[in-house]
Every structure is written in C-alpha cells, then in structure tokens.
Design a protein around this motif. Structure first.
Motif, mmCIF file in Angstrom:
data_model
loop_
_atom_site.group_PDB
_atom_site.id
_atom_site.type_symbol
_atom_site.label_atom_id
_atom_site.label_comp_id
_atom_site.label_asym_id
_atom_site.label_seq_id
_atom_site.Cartn_x
_atom_site.Cartn_y
_atom_site.Cartn_z
ATOM 1 N N LEU A 295 -14.464 56.510 -50.250
ATOM 2 C CA LEU A 295 -15.071 57.726 -50.791
ATOM 3 C C LEU A 295 -16.143 58.269 -49.845
ATOM 4 C CD1 LEU A 295 -15.431 56.803 -54.567
ATOM 5 C CD2 LEU A 295 -13.814 58.396 -53.540
ATOM 6 N N ALA A 296 -16.984 57.371 -49.334
ATOM 7 C CA ALA A 296 -18.059 57.813 -48.448
ATOM 8 C C ALA A 296 -17.495 58.415 -47.165
ATOM 9 C CB ALA A 296 -18.986 56.639 -48.124
ATOM 10 N N LYS A 297 -16.435 57.824 -46.626
ATOM 11 C CA LYS A 297 -15.842 58.347 -45.394
ATOM 12 C C LYS A 297 -15.247 59.734 -45.622
ATOM 13 C CE LYS A 297 -12.495 57.256 -41.744
ATOM 14 N NZ LYS A 297 -11.504 56.270 -41.253
ATOM 15 N N LEU A 298 -14.527 59.891 -46.736
ATOM 16 C CA LEU A 298 -13.916 61.186 -47.029
ATOM 17 C C LEU A 298 -14.965 62.259 -47.288
ATOM 18 C CD1 LEU A 298 -11.010 59.958 -49.308
ATOM 19 C CD2 LEU A 298 -10.737 61.111 -47.116
ATOM 20 N N LEU A 299 -16.071 61.867 -47.900
ATOM 21 C CA LEU A 299 -17.122 62.828 -48.219
ATOM 22 C C LEU A 299 -18.084 63.056 -47.057
ATOM 23 C CD1 LEU A 299 -17.888 61.573 -51.825
ATOM 24 C CD2 LEU A 299 -16.969 63.824 -51.240
ATOM 25 N N GLY A 300 -18.065 62.168 -46.080
ATOM 26 C CA GLY A 300 -19.011 62.300 -44.974
ATOM 27 C C GLY A 300 -20.402 61.863 -45.365
ATOM 28 N N ALA A 301 -20.520 60.852 -46.211
ATOM 29 C CA ALA A 301 -21.818 60.398 -46.713
ATOM 30 C C ALA A 301 -22.039 58.935 -46.353
ATOM 31 C CB ALA A 301 -21.888 60.569 -48.227
ATOM 32 N N ARG A 302 -23.280 58.605 -46.064
ATOM 33 C CA ARG A 302 -23.642 57.205 -45.816
ATOM 34 C C ARG A 302 -24.000 56.511 -47.132
ATOM 35 N NH1 ARG A 302 -26.698 53.952 -42.180
ATOM 36 N NH2 ARG A 302 -26.826 51.912 -43.158
ATOM 37 N N PHE A 303 -24.625 57.244 -48.035
ATOM 38 C CA PHE A 303 -25.102 56.671 -49.290
ATOM 39 C C PHE A 303 -24.422 57.336 -50.476
ATOM 40 C CE2 PHE A 303 -28.487 55.892 -46.270
ATOM 41 C CZ PHE A 303 -28.837 54.568 -46.531
ATOM 42 N N LEU A 304 -24.157 56.545 -51.525
ATOM 43 C CA LEU A 304 -23.577 57.042 -52.760
ATOM 44 C C LEU A 304 -24.554 56.801 -53.910
ATOM 45 C CD1 LEU A 304 -19.935 55.610 -52.504
ATOM 46 C CD2 LEU A 304 -20.704 57.911 -51.901
ATOM 47 N N VAL A 305 -24.774 57.843 -54.708
ATOM 48 C CA VAL A 305 -25.525 57.707 -55.950
ATOM 49 C C VAL A 305 -24.503 57.688 -57.080
ATOM 50 C CG1 VAL A 305 -27.241 58.728 -57.482
ATOM 51 C CG2 VAL A 305 -27.512 58.928 -54.996
ATOM 52 N N GLN A 306 -24.539 56.647 -57.903
ATOM 53 C CA GLN A 306 -23.572 56.515 -58.983
ATOM 54 C C GLN A 306 -24.245 55.826 -60.165
ATOM 55 O OE1 GLN A 306 -20.399 54.165 -57.330
ATOM 56 N NE2 GLN A 306 -21.775 52.565 -56.620
ATOM 57 N N GLY A 307 -23.545 55.782 -61.290
ATOM 58 C CA GLY A 307 -24.150 55.136 -62.448
ATOM 59 C C GLY A 307 -23.350 55.354 -63.698
ATOM 60 N N SER A 308 -23.985 55.111 -64.837
ATOM 61 C CA SER A 308 -23.334 55.255 -66.137
ATOM 62 C C SER A 308 -24.278 55.970 -67.091
ATOM 63 C CB SER A 308 -22.949 53.883 -66.700
ATOM 64 O OG SER A 308 -24.107 53.082 -66.896
ATOM 65 N N GLY B 117 -6.518 65.791 -50.120
ATOM 66 C CA GLY B 117 -7.165 64.995 -49.085
ATOM 67 C C GLY B 117 -7.699 63.673 -49.592
ATOM 68 N N LEU B 118 -7.768 63.515 -50.932
ATOM 69 C CA LEU B 118 -8.224 62.239 -51.483
ATOM 70 C C LEU B 118 -7.089 61.553 -52.230
ATOM 71 C CD1 LEU B 118 -10.468 60.204 -52.093
ATOM 72 C CD2 LEU B 118 -11.046 61.563 -54.105
ATOM 73 N N ASP B 119 -6.531 62.222 -53.220
ATOM 74 C CA ASP B 119 -5.417 61.645 -53.978
ATOM 75 C C ASP B 119 -4.109 61.766 -53.223
ATOM 76 O OD1 ASP B 119 -7.083 61.119 -56.252
ATOM 77 O OD2 ASP B 119 -7.032 63.257 -56.658
ATOM 78 N N ALA B 120 -3.955 62.817 -52.454
ATOM 79 C CA ALA B 120 -2.729 63.046 -51.695
ATOM 80 C C ALA B 120 -2.956 64.229 -50.772
ATOM 81 C CB ALA B 120 -1.549 63.330 -52.629
ATOM 82 N N ASP B 121 -2.025 64.408 -49.846
ATOM 83 C CA ASP B 121 -1.985 65.602 -49.013
ATOM 84 C C ASP B 121 -1.071 66.593 -49.724
ATOM 85 O OD1 ASP B 121 -2.266 67.358 -46.918
ATOM 86 O OD2 ASP B 121 -0.602 66.489 -45.787
ATOM 87 N N LEU B 122 -1.617 67.717 -50.190
ATOM 88 C CA LEU B 122 -0.891 68.648 -51.050
ATOM 89 C C LEU B 122 -0.436 69.866 -50.276
ATOM 90 C CD1 LEU B 122 -3.331 68.506 -54.091
ATOM 91 C CD2 LEU B 122 -1.185 67.266 -53.820
ATOM 92 N N GLU B 123 0.779 70.323 -50.570
ATOM 93 C CA GLU B 123 1.322 71.528 -49.944
ATOM 94 C C GLU B 123 1.816 72.476 -51.029
ATOM 95 O OE1 GLU B 123 4.850 73.089 -46.919
ATOM 96 O OE2 GLU B 123 4.642 70.946 -47.374
ATOM 97 N N ASP B 124 1.235 73.634 -51.089
ATOM 98 C CA ASP B 124 1.665 74.658 -52.033
ATOM 99 C C ASP B 124 2.945 75.292 -51.496
ATOM 100 O OD1 ASP B 124 1.968 76.766 -53.759
ATOM 101 O OD2 ASP B 124 0.056 77.725 -53.298
ATOM 102 N N ILE B 125 4.041 75.173 -52.243
ATOM 103 C CA ILE B 125 5.308 75.783 -51.790
ATOM 104 C C ILE B 125 5.631 77.033 -52.605
ATOM 105 C CG2 ILE B 125 6.215 73.644 -50.859
ATOM 106 C CD1 ILE B 125 7.974 73.376 -53.347
ATOM 107 N N GLY B 126 4.645 77.495 -53.379
ATOM 108 C CA GLY B 126 4.784 78.770 -54.055
ATOM 109 C C GLY B 126 5.541 78.678 -55.374
ATOM 110 N N GLU B 127 5.967 79.838 -55.841
ATOM 111 C CA GLU B 127 6.703 79.922 -57.098
ATOM 112 C C GLU B 127 8.199 79.739 -56.808
ATOM 113 O OE1 GLU B 127 5.541 83.584 -58.948
ATOM 114 O OE2 GLU B 127 3.774 82.637 -59.826
ATOM 115 N N CYS B 128 8.795 78.736 -57.437
ATOM 116 C CA CYS B 128 10.165 78.335 -57.106
ATOM 117 C C CYS B 128 11.063 78.488 -58.340
ATOM 118 C CB CYS B 128 10.195 76.872 -56.648
ATOM 119 S SG CYS B 128 9.136 76.525 -55.228
#
Length: 595
Positions: A259-272, A156-167
């Motif tokens: 990021l905020a839209k995908l997470l459903g957040a108005r505010f982001l806490v970030q840092g180093s 849902g963030l990097d891609a839309d993923l579909e598990d197709i099982g063991e092939c």
C-alpha cells in the motif's frame, strides 16, 4: 419469498440477495475435447477440485454449479470475487505446463454485481445472465467486468483496468459499459517524495469500523478524512489525497509495504473506530511501512456530533501528535468545512463518482445530487465548488446547449463557494480553473492557485489545474512537473484518467508528442468518454505523424462531441499564443475534424 404456495410444499425457499456473480468459461472447449477428451477432462476435474478446495475457501465463495467446461460462482464481496477470478487464471497456468499453446486450457471470466434470487441449489436473475454474457467480451486468459463491479475497484491497486466502452452482447437490448482487467501492476512512474520540499510522505487509511453497518463503514472514511485534513495543513508533509486512500481499509490482503509503495508514502496512519452512545472510540496508529513497526499509537474518544460537523478538536490534537512523531514539532490545529452528516458525505462522493463516469445520464444525475446538497447545506462551499466543475466539464464534453450560460453559471458557483469560505483550497483551485478555462483570465487563475496552495500545499487539484495554465503560457518544464506533482499527491485517485489527461496535455504543449500519446492512451484506458483526453490524443498523434491513428480516435471523439469543429475549438481554446492554437488546430484538421 417462498415458492411453496405455487409449487407445493417441499420446494426450496427462494431468497433475494446482492451477490458478486462470477462465470467461468473454457476457451474453445469443443475443439480441445475433440483433440484429446481424456486429458482435457482430467485437467478440468483437477482444476475444479483446486477451485473448490483452495480458491473458494480463501475468498469465502460458493460454487453454485460446475459444468463440463465452465463454473458459476457467487461471492458476498466484490473484491473477493475479483481476487478469486485472478487466482483462477494463475492456477490454470499450472495445468498447462509442458503443453504446446494449442493444447492449453484458457479461461474467460465475467464478473457482475447484482441482486439475485437464490436457493440451496441455484441462483437466478438477469444479473446472472449478464455475468455470463460478459465472458464473451473477455480475452482468452482474461476477465471482463460490469460497471457495478468497476465502481468497487481501484485502478492500479486491485487490477489494471481497461475501459472498452459500451458493448453489445447477445440477447440484451442495450449495450453494456464494460471493463477488462488483468493482475495488479505497479505504477509506471512510481510516486515519490516531491521536489517542493515536502519530504515526509504520509497516507491516512480509512479506519476499520468495529460495527458491521454501512453507516459505520462511512464513519471510518470520515474519521480518516478529518485526520487527513489536519495533517494536510502541515506544509512539510506530503499527505496523499483522501480520494486515493478511500476504500483501501477493506483491502486487508494488501501488505503495508504494498500500500505504501503504491501510494508513494513512507508512513501509514491507520486505526479503528466504534460508536458508543454519543461518542466515537478511536484507536490510531502510525506505522513505518518499511519496517512495519508501529512508531506511535493513541486511543481516545470523540463526540459524534463534533465528528459530523468537522469541529472535533481531538483530530487536531491527534494530528499534532502524529506530526511530532514524524518531524519533531507540533502541527497547527485547523479544520476545514465539511458536510455535517454521513448521509451527505456519501451523497457528495456518489455525485463526484457519477460526474466522472461521463455517461450523459449519470452526468445529469450528478447535477441533481449536487443541487440537492446545495439546498440541504446552503452554508457549505463544497457542493457549490463541484457544481462549478460540473458546468466546466459540460463545456469540455461539448454537451452544453448554451456555452455562455454554462460559463457564467460555473463562475457564479465557484464565486459563491469562496464567499462562504475564502480559504477553502478545493474551491480556490476550481475557481482558478473556471477563470482560466472559461474567461481566459490567467492572472486571476494564477492568483487562485497560489491562494489554494497557501491554504493547503497538498491540494492536488490546484497543482493539476496550474499545470494547464503554465502549459498555455508555454512554461513547459514547470507545467509538466506541476502535473506530475499533482499525480504524486494522489497516485491512486479514482479519477486517475483525469490526472493522466493533464500530463498528456502538458507534454503535448511542450512538443513531447510521444509522452503525450503515452499518457493519453493511459487516460483513455481509464475512461473512453472523456472528450478532452481524445482531443489531446488526436492532436499528439497527428503532430507525431501517426495520422491514421489520429483519424481513428477523431471518429471516436466526434461520436462523443458531434458538434466539434475547428472554429469551435479555436473559440473556446484557453491558450493565448496564436502559434500554439494554429498548430493544434492544424493537427485536428489533419485528423479529419471539420472546419
């Protein structure tokens, strides 16, 4: 490693390294060449030039070789390799303008993360061959990835993923677990502020480490977790689950608004963060994601030992300042029990990841890791609570050789966790789930969920497991809302399939079969090995009149849980309403599950 001894001087030196391998193949290249060789060659050469000059520099990749109808590429980073694959699909569209469908160039791409042997001219190894084999499993215009790559991606963030099982693929002795991916899509039900009075949405992103080591990267995750733990104690904040935000610090290509839209957040806490002797230097920022303005910032130093033990008072002070900046009042200082070392922290999340793969070998490895953590940290409730969950999942998958013993062990583990920390919200939630699922003791389950939400109103597992209890009691509106609320609190959880399953279950019990099928299929896309998902989907499809589809999924279910029968289902079903269990048992029978 060098080949000069065996091949003579002048041969290029061989080096072992872990790389993301991307293999690109043109669909039906022979037919296209026969139809219009000059045009295909011209378009392919221009496409390869664009990959060399634009795609690879943008993602720090290397072209190992280019063939007449394919390419072999390598990247240092999984996210870069996957992003490059998506860019190549998009780029190819520009070379198909004004052409009929039969003349269009389409790519199949395979991506694998593996150790390779490389020199200046080429790369070698079984992992390279696997990447090539994965192209055969990709759809035209699509990408197929291995389990090793899947572990680094966020659905849902990097891609839309579909598990197709063991092939099965050519020339490999064993099947390979495979996923297909497409470009990133927004959640179908976007996260939002909740209806329970939690009006301020906050997400704490992993802190950027200013040192390159793997241990320092984990330190950034741990710093974020400590801040999140303190912020989650504020009942009027909607704080996104740490499992949803874990790993997002590396995705610098995503804007704060995305990021905020995908997470459903108005505010982001970030840092180093950076280690300096016995101290950890922190820089913390609070950003309004809508305006991209930093509304508060602070720099401080924290004792490293205090960080590892979960006793750093600075985190409570930082959370209090963040809370005042958001809602005008000071947050209470509180820390919950955490594992005292970075190594244990990494081990715990590794065990949880293996647990939810639902491959039997990985599932049993998760048990070994959790047992090890219990021995290493006998005073921590965390691994004990997860061991309780392990036994319940073993029952739900139909893998238990002795269901009674697994049920008793599940109860013992969660009870032991609560003996150590009576107000530990995850342990309370898991104990409630065990009480309801194993003992069918809904009174105790309800009490545990209430206690968990008093300890932490944002404990997503408590909301999730509470939804099933409400559904079994036929309080359907509350059940569905509780499951949706759990997902809003953890919208990008690595176990998203698990949240989708509970929404499907509550909708099934409510008689919303179309909704149950929709969420059941979403859950199945995330993990095809989850027996509970398949059971709920089979029942919803049968009751919705889609009997053939139900029978097909029932066959898949019986491959995972070959001992499933109607009588076994009735015996372990937690719901106490006779009409409810009769309706569901009849649906399983319609789908062909034996009595």
């Amino acid at each position: 490693m060098s080949t000069t001894d065996s091949q003579g001087e002048g041969w290029p030196e061989l080096v072992r390294a872990t790389k993301t391998i991307v293999v690109v193949d043109v669909v039906e290249s022979v037919r296209l060449m026969q139809a219009n060789e000059a045009d295909v060659i011209d378009r392919w050469r221009r496409f390869v030039h664009e990959v060399r000059s634009q795609v690879l520099p943008a993602h720090q990749g290397r072209m190992v070789k280019s063939l007449g109808d394919g390419m072999l590429l390598e990247f240092d980073d999984v996210l870069a390799g996957v992003a490059a694959a998506q860019d190549m699909h998009r780029s190819m569209q520009g070379f198909n303008l004004d052409r009929v469908a039969t003349d269009c160039l389409q790519l199949r791409i395979g991506v694998n993360l593996c150790e390779v042997v490389r020199d200046h001219d080429d790369i070698y190894g079984s992992g390279v061959n696997l990447a090539a084999r994965l192209t055969s499993l990709a759809k035209p215009g699509g990408t197929a990835i291995s389990m090793a790559v899947r572990e680094h991606l966020r659905d849902g963030l990097d891609a839309d993923l579909e598990d197709i099982g063991e092939c099965w693929v050519k020339n490999l002795p064993e099947p390979i677990r495979t996923w297909r991916l497409s470009s990133t899509v927004a959640p179908s039900e976007p996260a939002s502020t909740t209806k329970q009075g939690l009006e301020v949405g906050v997400a704490v992103l992993p802190f950027k480490s200013l040192a390159p080591g793997e241990t320092d990267a984990l330190l950034g995750e741990l710093v974020a977790e400590e801040l999140l733990t303190c912020l989650s104690k504020v009942p009027y904040l909607s704080v996104i689950s740490q499992l949803s935000t874990m790993g997002l610090g590396r995705r610098s290509h995503q804007s704060p608004q995305t990021l905020a839209k995908l997470l459903g957040a108005r505010f982001l806490v970030q840092g180093s963060c950076a280690r300096s002797g016995d101290l950890v230097r922190l820089h913390v920022e609070l950003m309004d994601a809508r305006s991209q303005q930093v509304v508060w910032a602070e720099s401080t130093s924290v004792d490293m030992a205090a960080v590892l033990s979960g006793q750093a008072a600075a985190f409570a002070e930082l959370s209090a300042q963040i809370s005042r900046a958001l809602v005008g009042r000071e947050a209470e200082r509180a820390c919950t029990a955490v594992l005292p070392t970075l190594e244990s922290y990494a081990l715990l999340f590794g065990a949880v990841g293996l647990l939810h793969r639902l491959s039997l070998d990985d599932f049993n490895r998760a048990r070994e890791m959790l047992d090890h953590l219990c021995e290493r940290h006998p005073r921590s409730p965390v691994p004990k609570a997860w061991l309780g969950k392990w036994h319940v999942m073993r029952l739900g998958q139909g893998w238990s050789p002795d269901p009674k013993e697994d049920g008793q062990r599940a109860l013992w583990q969660t009870s032991s966790a609560l003996d150590l920390a009576p107000d530990h919200a995850p342990s309370l939630a898991l104990d409630g789930f065990v009480s309801g699922y194993v003992r069918k003791d809904f009174a105790t389950a309800e009490r545990r969920y209430e206690q968990a939400l008093q300890a932490n109103p944002n404990e997503s597992l408590a909301w999730l497991y509470r939804s099933a209890m409400l559904g079994y009691r036929e309080q359907h509106d509350l059940a569905v809302e509780s499951a949706l609320h759990a997902q809003r609190l953890s919208p990008l959880d690595p176990m998203r399939y698990y949240f989708d399953h509970f929404i499907s279950l509550t909708k099934l019990l409510a008689g919303d079969y179309a909704g149950a099928i929709d969420y059941g299929l979403r859950s199945l896309r995330g993990n095809r090995q989850h027996a509970s998902t398949l059971r709920a989907l089979v029942m919803a499809q049968a009751l919705d009149g889609q009997v053939e589809a139900a029978r097909a999924h029932a066959l898949e279910l019986l491959r995972i849980e070959p001992g499933l029968t109607i009588s076994a289902f009735r015996a372990r079903y937690p719901g106490q309403r006779q009409a409810q269990v009769d309706r569901l048992a009849e649906a399983l029978a319609m789908a062909g599950v034996p009595h």
